[in-house]
Design an enzyme around this catalytic site. Structure first.
Site, PDB file in Angstrom:
ATOM      1  N   GLN A   1       4.898 -11.600  11.997  1.00  0.00           N
ATOM      2  CA  GLN A   1       3.747 -11.879  12.874  1.00  0.00           C
ATOM      3  C   GLN A   1       2.474 -11.197  12.359  1.00  0.00           C
ATOM      4  O   GLN A   1       1.381 -11.731  12.489  1.00  0.00           O
ATOM      5  CB  GLN A   1       4.064 -11.503  14.333  1.00  0.00           C
ATOM      6  N   ASN A   2       2.616 -10.035  11.711  1.00  0.00           N
ATOM      7  CA  ASN A   2       1.428  -9.317  11.221  1.00  0.00           C
ATOM      8  C   ASN A   2       0.778 -10.036  10.044  1.00  0.00           C
ATOM      9  O   ASN A   2      -0.403  -9.854   9.765  1.00  0.00           O
ATOM     10  CB  ASN A   2       1.805  -7.897  10.784  1.00  0.00           C
TER      11      ASN A   2
ATOM     12  N   ASN B   1       8.916  -1.991  10.466  1.00  0.00           N
ATOM     13  CA  ASN B   1      10.309  -1.988  10.043  1.00  0.00           C
ATOM     14  C   ASN B   1      11.049  -3.192  10.614  1.00  0.00           C
ATOM     15  O   ASN B   1      12.245  -3.351  10.373  1.00  0.00           O
ATOM     16  CB  ASN B   1      11.011  -0.705  10.505  1.00  0.00           C
TER      17      ASN B   1
ATOM     18  N   GLU C   1      -0.166  12.116  19.850  1.00  0.00           N
ATOM     19  CA  GLU C   1      -0.802  12.253  18.547  1.00  0.00           C
ATOM     20  C   GLU C   1      -2.275  12.654  18.674  1.00  0.00           C
ATOM     21  O   GLU C   1      -2.904  12.992  17.691  1.00  0.00           O
ATOM     22  CB  GLU C   1      -0.743  10.912  17.796  1.00  0.00           C
TER      23      GLU C   1
ATOM     24  N   TYR D   1       3.970   9.294   0.261  1.00  0.00           N
ATOM     25  CA  TYR D   1       4.926   8.615   1.147  1.00  0.00           C
ATOM     26  C   TYR D   1       6.368   8.812   0.677  1.00  0.00           C
ATOM     27  O   TYR D   1       7.313   8.517   1.424  1.00  0.00           O
ATOM     28  CB  TYR D   1       4.607   7.114   1.279  1.00  0.00           C
TER      29      TYR D   1
ATOM     30  N   ARG E   1       8.123  -8.511  13.497  1.00  0.00           N
ATOM     31  CA  ARG E   1       6.739  -8.006  13.512  1.00  0.00           C
ATOM     32  C   ARG E   1       6.090  -8.133  12.128  1.00  0.00           C
ATOM     33  O   ARG E   1       4.902  -8.414  12.010  1.00  0.00           O
ATOM     34  CB  ARG E   1       6.714  -6.567  14.016  1.00  0.00           C
TER      35      ARG E   1
ATOM     36  N   PHE F   1      -3.584  -0.383  14.713  1.00  0.00           N
ATOM     37  CA  PHE F   1      -3.144  -0.459  16.112  1.00  0.00           C
ATOM     38  C   PHE F   1      -3.505   0.806  16.883  1.00  0.00           C
ATOM     39  O   PHE F   1      -3.124   0.951  18.042  1.00  0.00           O
ATOM     40  CB  PHE F   1      -1.629  -0.695  16.179  1.00  0.00           C
TER      41      PHE F   1
ATOM     42  N   HIS G   1      -6.702   9.690  -2.355  1.00  0.00           N
ATOM     43  CA  HIS G   1      -6.134   9.616  -1.008  1.00  0.00           C
ATOM     44  C   HIS G   1      -6.989  10.355   0.030  1.00  0.00           C
ATOM     45  O   HIS G   1      -7.333   9.801   1.074  1.00  0.00           O
ATOM     46  CB  HIS G   1      -4.710  10.190  -1.043  1.00  0.00           C
TER      47      HIS G   1
ATOM     48  N   SER H   1      -4.063   2.152  10.123  1.00  0.00           N
ATOM     49  CA  SER H   1      -3.780   2.445  11.538  1.00  0.00           C
ATOM     50  C   SER H   1      -4.528   1.463  12.455  1.00  0.00           C
ATOM     51  O   SER H   1      -5.167   1.865  13.436  1.00  0.00           O
ATOM     52  CB  SER H   1      -4.136   3.891  11.886  1.00  0.00           C
TER      53      SER H   1
ATOM     54  N   LYS I   1      -1.887   5.828  -4.466  1.00  0.00           N
ATOM     55  CA  LYS I   1      -2.941   6.822  -4.211  1.00  0.00           C
ATOM     56  C   LYS I   1      -2.619   8.143  -4.900  1.00  0.00           C
ATOM     57  O   LYS I   1      -1.444   8.526  -4.999  1.00  0.00           O
ATOM     58  CB  LYS I   1      -3.075   7.078  -2.700  1.00  0.00           C
TER      59      LYS I   1
ATOM     60  N   ASP J   1       0.847  -1.186   0.000  1.00  0.00           N
ATOM     61  CA  ASP J   1       0.000   0.000   0.000  1.00  0.00           C
ATOM     62  C   ASP J   1       0.887   1.242   0.000  1.00  0.00           C
ATOM     63  O   ASP J   1       1.433   1.632   1.025  1.00  0.00           O
ATOM     64  CB  ASP J   1      -0.899   0.002   1.245  1.00  0.00           C
TER      65      ASP J   1
HETATM   66  N1  LIG Z   1      -5.228   6.369   3.386  1.00  0.00           N
HETATM   67  C1  LIG Z   1      -4.667   7.061   4.350  1.00  0.00           C
HETATM   68  O1  LIG Z   1      -4.923   8.248   4.536  1.00  0.00           O
HETATM   69  C2  LIG Z   1      -3.714   6.399   5.254  1.00  0.00           C
HETATM   70  C3  LIG Z   1      -3.161   5.203   4.903  1.00  0.00           C
HETATM   71  N2  LIG Z   1      -2.280   4.569   5.723  1.00  0.00           N
HETATM   72  C4  LIG Z   1      -1.725   3.283   5.276  1.00  0.00           C
HETATM   73  O2  LIG Z   1      -1.881   2.330   6.312  1.00  0.00           O
HETATM   74  C5  LIG Z   1      -0.621   1.795   6.675  1.00  0.00           C
HETATM   75  C6  LIG Z   1      -0.595   1.439   8.143  1.00  0.00           C
HETATM   76  O3  LIG Z   1      -0.998   2.516   8.941  1.00  0.00           O
HETATM   77  P1  LIG Z   1      -0.099   3.205  10.063  1.00  0.00           P
HETATM   78  O4  LIG Z   1      -0.814   4.397  10.539  1.00  0.00           O
HETATM   79  O5  LIG Z   1       1.288   3.324   9.565  1.00  0.00           O
HETATM   80  O6  LIG Z   1      -0.173   2.243  11.263  1.00  0.00           O
HETATM   81  P2  LIG Z   1       0.123   0.738  11.573  1.00  0.00           P
HETATM   82  O7  LIG Z   1      -1.185   0.275  12.060  1.00  0.00           O
HETATM   83  O8  LIG Z   1       0.774   0.002  10.491  1.00  0.00           O
HETATM   84  O9  LIG Z   1       1.127   0.897  12.788  1.00  0.00           O
HETATM   85  C7  LIG Z   1       2.474   1.108  12.577  1.00  0.00           C
HETATM   86  C8  LIG Z   1       3.176   1.182  13.912  1.00  0.00           C
HETATM   87  O10 LIG Z   1       2.965  -0.022  14.662  1.00  0.00           O
HETATM   88  C9  LIG Z   1       4.212  -0.663  14.958  1.00  0.00           C
HETATM   89  N3  LIG Z   1       4.005  -2.109  14.773  1.00  0.00           N
HETATM   90  C10 LIG Z   1       3.815  -2.775  13.613  1.00  0.00           C
HETATM   91  N4  LIG Z   1       3.603  -4.082  13.841  1.00  0.00           N
HETATM   92  C11 LIG Z   1       3.655  -4.264  15.185  1.00  0.00           C
HETATM   93  C12 LIG Z   1       3.513  -5.394  16.022  1.00  0.00           C
HETATM   94  N5  LIG Z   1       3.258  -6.601  15.532  1.00  0.00           N
HETATM   95  N6  LIG Z   1       3.654  -5.209  17.361  1.00  0.00           N
HETATM   96  C13 LIG Z   1       3.918  -3.987  17.871  1.00  0.00           C
HETATM   97  N7  LIG Z   1       4.061  -2.871  17.118  1.00  0.00           N
HETATM   98  C14 LIG Z   1       3.922  -3.000  15.788  1.00  0.00           C
HETATM   99  C15 LIG Z   1       5.185  -0.088  13.956  1.00  0.00           C
HETATM  100  O11 LIG Z   1       6.483  -0.032  14.504  1.00  0.00           O
HETATM  101  P3  LIG Z   1       7.715  -0.852  13.826  1.00  0.00           P
HETATM  102  O12 LIG Z   1       7.843  -0.397  12.420  1.00  0.00           O
HETATM  103  O13 LIG Z   1       8.861  -0.482  14.675  1.00  0.00           O
HETATM  104  O14 LIG Z   1       7.349  -2.311  13.936  1.00  0.00           O
HETATM  105  C16 LIG Z   1       4.640   1.331  13.765  1.00  0.00           C
HETATM  106  O15 LIG Z   1       5.073   2.157  14.828  1.00  0.00           O
HETATM  107  C17 LIG Z   1       0.371   2.884   6.259  1.00  0.00           C
HETATM  108  O16 LIG Z   1       1.670   2.372   6.096  1.00  0.00           O
HETATM  109  C18 LIG Z   1      -0.242   3.347   4.976  1.00  0.00           C
HETATM  110  O17 LIG Z   1       0.090   2.446   3.931  1.00  0.00           O
HETATM  111  C19 LIG Z   1      -1.961   5.090   6.955  1.00  0.00           C
HETATM  112  C20 LIG Z   1      -2.482   6.277   7.366  1.00  0.00           C
HETATM  113  C21 LIG Z   1      -3.390   7.042   6.533  1.00  0.00           C
HETATM  114  O1  LIG Z   2      -1.533   8.386   4.266  1.00  0.00           O
HETATM  115  C1  LIG Z   2      -1.000   9.138   5.075  1.00  0.00           C
HETATM  116  C2  LIG Z   2      -0.869   8.847   6.466  1.00  0.00           C
HETATM  117  O2  LIG Z   2      -1.413   9.871   7.239  1.00  0.00           O
HETATM  118  C3  LIG Z   2      -0.733  11.084   7.045  1.00  0.00           C
HETATM  119  C4  LIG Z   2      -1.174  12.099   8.067  1.00  0.00           C
HETATM  120  O3  LIG Z   2      -2.529  12.233   8.158  1.00  0.00           O
HETATM  121  C5  LIG Z   2      -0.968  11.511   5.653  1.00  0.00           C
HETATM  122  O4  LIG Z   2      -0.315  12.696   5.401  1.00  0.00           O
HETATM  123  C6  LIG Z   2      -0.453  10.441   4.743  1.00  0.00           C
HETATM  124  O5  LIG Z   2      -0.703  10.743   3.461  1.00  0.00           O
END
Ligand SMILES: NC(=O)C1=CN([C@@H]2O[C@H](COP(=O)(O)OP(=O)(O)OC[C@H]3O[C@@H](n4cnc5c(N)ncnc54)[C@H](OP(=O)(O)O)[C@@H]3O)[C@@H](O)[C@H]2O)C=CC1
Ligand SMILES: O=C1CO[C@H](CO)[C@@H](O)[C@@H]1O
Length: 323
Positions: A283-284, A276, A227, A52, A280, A220, A114, A218, A81, A47
């Site tokens: 496991q995910n 990263n 935040e 990004y 994890r 989690f 997006h 998101s 997106k 995704d």
């Molecule tokens: N359409 C939109 O507007 C948006 C889309 N997105 C998309 O959704 C994806 C995921 O959302 P995001 O908000 O990044 O949140 P996530 O739900 O993926 O959470 C990421 C965080 O959780 C930690 N993490 C991941 N796996 C584990 C685990 N098994 N145990 C404990 N901690 C864990 C990661 O740390 P670490 O890396 O250290 O493991 C990181 O800090 C984004 O990458 C993006 O592609 C996100 C926000 C907005």
């Molecule tokens: O997808 C995304 C994750 O969330 C961010 C903050 O709201 C956005 O800016 C980004 O595009």
């Protein structure tokens, strides 16, 4: 050993892996290796987004995996997106082609709007054609590109084969109902913030009634209450620390993260966690090897606080469309 993930069938007949890898906040210098390792681990959906800033590197990881014979292009499901500054009908096809070139592929499996707020950057710029990408200093204004014209452009890029499926992200119920008045092609997916503190049951029901698959981002919840609104945070533990989530995780011998992902996938919602860490990441992906009981799903859903934390600020320009 690589894990196999289930697929969901979209309303256009295309099949999408139910678990994918999110690319937001994956550093440029590690992104190619991360994507390569994720493919090796069994991830097939990535995704990404123009916003990004790592689509070139993600594409390098994909190219290496294909060259090494780990996968073929058709085994992968690449999502990208459209950023807010490209909503004009005439911008959509060129930026889609630019993003495809960045990835080094000739079609996206899914391309999403997006955010449902059009912007324009009034400025010279560096990475994209003038005025197309934020340079950190320029003036930003709302653009008057309508969501209808942007969706028409999406229907046209789908016809041209640049995106096999098209969808939306961050739409609320009203915007979705509005879209149904003009869309010739219904979105295949709706990507939204979705976790036990922000469940949005009515929006999900509306999407499902119209055959639109929901993807959770998101999953989690907030990782730190800095935040969020601190007043809400006072009596709100992080989801990983919540007694209900911990209790259910212990009962199944899984981690809280796996329980949070399973809560979505078991209800037909796709997930795109990012990590990263190799451990994890592995496991995910393994979220379907256990089932939650109905009362556990309900207990988790009951944690809802209507607490949205991912609110794009876009350098002070209002983009808040959520109820
Ligand atoms: N359409 C939109 O507007 C948006 C889309 N997105 C998309 O959704 C994806 C995921 O959302 P995001 O908000 O990044 O949140 P996530 O739900 O993926 O959470 C990421 C965080 O959780 C930690 N993490 C991941 N796996 C584990 C685990 N098994 N145990 C404990 N901690 C864990 C990661 O740390 P670490 O890396 O250290 O493991 C990181 O800090 C984004 O990458 C993006 O592609 C996100 C926000 C907005
Ligand atoms: O997808 C995304 C994750 O969330 C961010 C903050 O709201 C956005 O800016 C980004 O595009």
């Amino acid at each position: 050993m690589a894990v196999n993930v289930p697929y969901v069938t979209l309303n256009d007949g295309n099949k999408m892996p139910q678990v994918g890898f999110g690319l937001w906040k994956v550093d440029n210098d590690t992104c190619a290796d991360t994507v390569y390792n994720a493919i090796k681990t069994g991830y097939r959906l990535f995704d990404g987004a123009c916003d990004y800033g790592n689509e070139v590197e993600a594409g390098q990881g994909v190219a290496r995996a294909i060259k090494d014979g780990l996968v073929k292009r058709e085994d992968l499901f690449i999502v990208s997106k459209l950023w807010q500054s490209f909503h004009d009908y005439d911008q959509v096809e060129p930026i889609t082609k630019k993003q495809l070139a960045d990835w080094g592929v000739d079609y996206f499996d899914l391309y999403l709007i997006h955010f449902p707020v059009a912007l324009k950057y009034v400025a010279p710029e560096t990475r994209y054609p003038p005025g197309w990408f934020y340079d950190g200093e320029s003036k930003i204004e709302h653009s008057n590109a309508s969501l209808e014209s942007t969706w028409r452009a999406f229907e046209d890029i789908q016809k041209k084969g640049l995106a096999k499926s098209i969808g939306i992200s961050n739409y609320n119920g009203a915007l979705l109902l509005d879209l149904f008045t003009y869309a010739k092609v219904k979105p295949a997916t709706l990507q939204i913030e979705h976790h036990p503190y922000y469940v949005q049951p009515y929006l999900i029901k509306l999407a499902e009634q119209h055959g639109i698959k929901v993807t959770a981002y998101s999953s989690f919840g907030p990782q730190s209450f800095i935040e969020c609104d601190m007043k809400v945070a006072a009596d709100t533990p992080l989801l990983f620390d919540h007694p209900v989530i911990k209790k259910i995780a212990e009962a199944h011998g899984k981690t809280p993260a796996q329980v949070l992902l399973r809560w979505s996938t078991q209800r037909g919602i796709s997930v795109i966690p990012k990590s990263n860490s190799q451990n994890r990441l592995q496991q995910n992906l393994d979220v379907t090897s256990f089932d939650l009981k109905d009362n556990e799903i309900q207990e988790i859903s009951d944690l809802d606080k209507n607490l949205k934390f991912n609110v794009p600020t876009n350098y002070g320009i209002p983009c808040y469309v959520f109820a």
